[in-house]
Enzyme design. Structure first.
Site, PDB file in Angstrom:
ATOM      1  CG  ASP A   1      36.054  40.154  38.075  1.00  0.00           C
ATOM      2  OD1 ASP A   1      35.557  41.204  38.522  1.00  0.00           O
ATOM      3  OD2 ASP A   1      35.396  39.294  37.448  1.00  0.00           O
TER       4      ASP A   1
HETATM    5  C1  GLC Z   1      32.215  39.732  36.211  1.00  0.00           C
HETATM    6  C2  GLC Z   1      32.116  40.333  37.595  1.00  0.00           C
HETATM    7  C3  GLC Z   1      32.268  39.332  38.710  1.00  0.00           C
HETATM    8  C4  GLC Z   1      31.645  38.015  38.258  1.00  0.00           C
HETATM    9  C5  GLC Z   1      32.513  37.463  37.143  1.00  0.00           C
HETATM   10  C6  GLC Z   1      31.934  36.163  36.550  1.00  0.00           C
HETATM   11  O1  GLC Z   1      32.934  40.555  35.360  1.00  0.00           O
HETATM   12  O2  GLC Z   1      32.959  41.462  37.879  1.00  0.00           O
HETATM   13  O3  GLC Z   1      31.617  39.868  39.870  1.00  0.00           O
HETATM   14  O4  GLC Z   1      31.589  37.100  39.350  1.00  0.00           O
HETATM   15  O5  GLC Z   1      32.716  38.407  36.101  1.00  0.00           O
HETATM   16  O6  GLC Z   1      30.737  36.421  35.887  1.00  0.00           O
END
Ligand code: GLC
Length: 732
Positions: free
Chosen positions: A270
């Site tokens: 993430d």
């Molecule tokens: C965010 C989310 C994830 C997302 C990523 C990119 O913090 O937790 O679901 O795909 O960052 O935006």
């Protein structure tokens, strides 16, 4: 289009061909698929053998906000990613620039809980196909969805993005979605692995749980994504699990995901979930994304080589601290994703904002809306009897697509509930709208707004209220109930004084229909008994208003079923009753264990407001002639279902299994099969539901394996987890 230049392709073929044949097994491979796999693996090994260490390291971390490094010399382009789970997010540019003034609107599909409420795996595939086609058109290789974290507490701000409280329904809906995306030549991304079930301090909390809860509740969706959906990427969650960040967790990433489940794709972190070099490089963390460079002393130039899995690895490998084989394995997995997304071949162009895509959004919304209550057959409304329709509630007139955080979508259009009702009303009906309450800081339902809304419903032939949660941005308000990322709701109470408003409306017009939007249940105790008609509409996407209007006016019968339990009150929720809430010292111990959702309510005999699997129709169904046949390891359950009403409708026949003799405690019942059946008035269908041994097994954490114990099982067929119509028994 993602393809290397023709020259590079020719080089690859000349370089690879001899390698390919030399790497084949002695016996000739007959199956063309095997040849293709060996061919790809041979091509991958050939590429890795030509790469410098610097080039390999470039590939395993971000090269911009939503891309990871390529190797131009070898014709390896960047890997291009995009959110989100229910629509391709608007463009960000390479460094989160906003509003690039480009054509980046897209099809805004209903959110995850709405998709799950259809209980229609074929729609899961259609959903994924739209998402994959639009990602393709927008030049992406990876779409960062589905979100499949189990819905454990009603307060999680991101429940709307996920699917359900039940591991079996989770698996059934996620597999179709993933196949739909990946059949478009795009990689899906199963997220957030694992136990990211609240937004509270999500980058710091540590989750503890038993192996039974892990294997029976929280892993099955991911296991199905890998083993049935062949998902190409998995996103490591922010939180810690048993003391170690998920992005650093060898038990989760290597032992379970890669060894036990056999995952061959790439693990993406993430954004900013990787917190250290040695912790991530030596476990199955393949691609570091979104690391906060300001924490790494990088200046404004956003030097991505400073990522934890960046150039610092060059010295670590060259001094033997890190084995280059570890880097190679990450690159190998990333190249597998690249080959699978046809990066090396011409990919079909994809399409976006087409009528077909919008029709899929509409069909999902049609099948997602759940009719919770319909006393005195107050629904469907009869258009011929209505000259004046009152519509009340700020959610009726609010566009939701852009809300929620990273899952936001710049919808090509969005039909609100009010617009859908106005579309249906046409010239024959006057629609009068009252806001009723205001969605803004210090907003709410003040006396003047309530009085105006009361006047409206009192004077109308029919009245519809549209309220529920507030689908905002987490930074918009810090003290109101929001369905959004990075925040949780403080309680289950309807925000902005809606209870008082609804009570006033029902007093003025007892037939006022209550429509709730949101990612999950609210506390309805203040008015539930007085309301005759109640519907759950989730966030139903760009066609949601039209779908809602068509159901309210009986153009079609509702067929949605709750994918999660709606508790009477928050304190009845097992995550709050059996586990520590609120979280203290960043420690979240899932002492509710395997008793999530209806597994708790039915085992502990607590009556919910509306049970898992519940959803009414405008018609009725009878269940007859249940038979159970066991042949070896396969159990076939047959039953006849008849539409006994005067309107076409679809029923979701649910089959639950109850273990009468287990050594370890098991829930009262567990969903193990279901089928959605569309029937005309008077029509009957005999359906068959198949159960294999895994439907009767449970995870014995004293032996660390799934076991099937001899004994008696009861099979329960019904219209919801608490509306069992037929049952039978069998012995293993
Ligand atoms: C965010 C989310 C994830 C997302 C990523 C990119 O913090 O937790 O679901 O795909 O960052 O935006």
């Amino acid at each position: 289009m993602k393809s290397i230049t023709t020259v590079a392709q020719i080089i690859l073929l000349f370089v690879l061909t001899p390698l390919f044949f030399s790497s084949c097994e002695s016996e000739a491979t007959t199956d063309t698929e095997d040849v293709a796999v060996v061919d790809v693996e041979a091509q991958i090994e050939a590429l890795i053998s030509q790469m410098t260490l610097e080039e390999k390291i470039t590939m395993i971390h971000a090269s911009s906000s939503f891309t990871s490094g390529g190797v131009e010399r070898l014709g390896i382009p960047e890997l291009v990613m995009s959110d989100g789970p229910h629509g391709v997010r608007h463009e960000h540019g390479r460094d989160w620039e906003k509003d690039l003034n480009v054509r980046d609107s897209s099809t805004y599909l209903p959110v995850g809980t709405a998709l799950a409420a259809t209980w229609n795996p074929e729609l899961g595939y259609a959903f994924g196909s739209v998402l994959g086609s639009e990602a393709n058109f927008r030049g992406k290789d990876v779409i960062l969805g589905p979100g499949l974290n189990i819905i454990r507490s009603p307060l999680n701000g991101r429940n709307f993005e996920y699917l359900t409280e039940d591991p079996y329904l989770n698996a059934q809906m996620v597999v179709g979605y993933i196949k739909g995306v990946q059949d478009q030549g795009i990689a899906a991304c199963a997220k957030h692995y694992v136990a990211n079930n609240l937004e509270f301090e999500r980058e710091k909390v540590n989750v503890e749980m038993s192996d039974r809860a892990l294997h029976e509740i929280y892993l099955p969706g991911f296991k199905a994504a890998v083993q049935q959906g062949n998902v190409l990427t998995v996103m490591a969650a922010y939180n810690k699990f048993r003391g170690e960040y998920c992005a650093h967790n060898g038990f989760l990433l290597d032992d379970i995901l890669k060894e036990s489940f056999g995952f061959q794709g790439a693990v993406i972190s993430d954004w900013n979930a990787v917190k250290g070099t040695m912790e991530s490089v030596n476990v199955g963390m393949d691609l570091e994304m979104g690391t906060d460079l300001s924490m790494l002393g990088s200046g404004k130039e956003l030097d991505y080589s400073k990522f934890h899995m960046g150039d610092t690895l060059i010295t670590l490998v060259n001094t033997g601290v890190v084995d280059v084989a570890v880097i190679d394995e990450k690159v190998r997995r990333l190249l597998r994703v690249m080959f699978a997304t046809n990066m090396f071949d011409e990919r079909s162009p994809g399409a976006y904002n087409t009528k077909e895509h919008q029709q899929v959004a509409r069909q999902i919304a049609d099948e997602a809306i759940v009719l919770l209550k319909n006393d005195d057959k107050v629904l469907p409304l009869k258009k011929a009897d209505i000259q004046t329709l009152a519509v009340v509630g700020a959610n009726a007139n609010r566009k939701h697509a852009g809300a929620g955080g990273s899952s936001q979508v710049k919808a090509y259009y969005e039909v609100t509930a009010l617009e859908g009702l106005q579309n249906l009303a046409g010239e024959s009906m006057t629609v009068n709208f009252s806001e009723g309450y205001q969605i803004k800081k210090d907003g709410g339902a003040d006396a003047a707004l309530i009085a105006e809304a009361v006047r409206n419903v009192a004077a109308a032939d029919a009245a519809i209220y549209v309220g529920g949660w507030i689908h905002g941005y987490s930074d918009e308000w810090n003290d109101n109930a929001l369905d959004a990322e990075a925040t949780d709701k403080p309680d289950m109470n309807l925000p902005f004084g809606q209870d008082e408003l609804i009570q006033a409306l029902l007093k003025a017009n007892p037939n006022t229909i209550i429509v709730l939007m949101g990612g999950g249940p609210v506390d309805m105790q203040a008015w539930k008994a007085d309301a005759k008609g109640i519907l759950q509409a989730w966030y139903p996407g760009m066609e949601g208003g039209n779908a809602l209007a068509s159901i309210l006016f009986g153009l079609q019968s509702p067929s949605g079923k709750l994918p999660m339990t709606f508790p009477e009150k928050l304190s009845d929720s097992p995550a709050h009753k059996l586990a520590q809430f609120p979280v203290e010292n960043l420690q979240m111990d899932y002492t509710d264990d395997i008793y999530v959702g209806y597994r708790y309510f039915d085992s502990y005999d607590v009556a919910p407001a509306f049970p898992f699997g519940h959803g009414l129709s405008y018609t009725t169904f009878s269940y007859e002639d249940l038979s159970i046949e066991k042949t070896g390891g396969l159990v076939t359950v047959s039953l006849k279902i008849t539409n006994t009403g005067d309107m076409a409708g679809a029923e979701v026949v649910q089959l639950y299994v109850k273990d009468e003799d287990s050594t370890l405690k098991r829930p009262e019942k567990e969903l193990k099969a279901f089928q959605k059946v569309l029937l005309q008035p008077g029509e009957s269908k005999t359906i068959q539901l198949e159960l294999k041994e895994d439907a009767f097994s449970y995870y014995d954490d004293t032996q660390n394996k799934w076991i099937l114990e001899a004994g008696t099982f009861t099979l329960l067929a019904g219209s919801s987890s608490r509306d069992i119509r037929l049952e039978g028994q069998l012995d293993w």
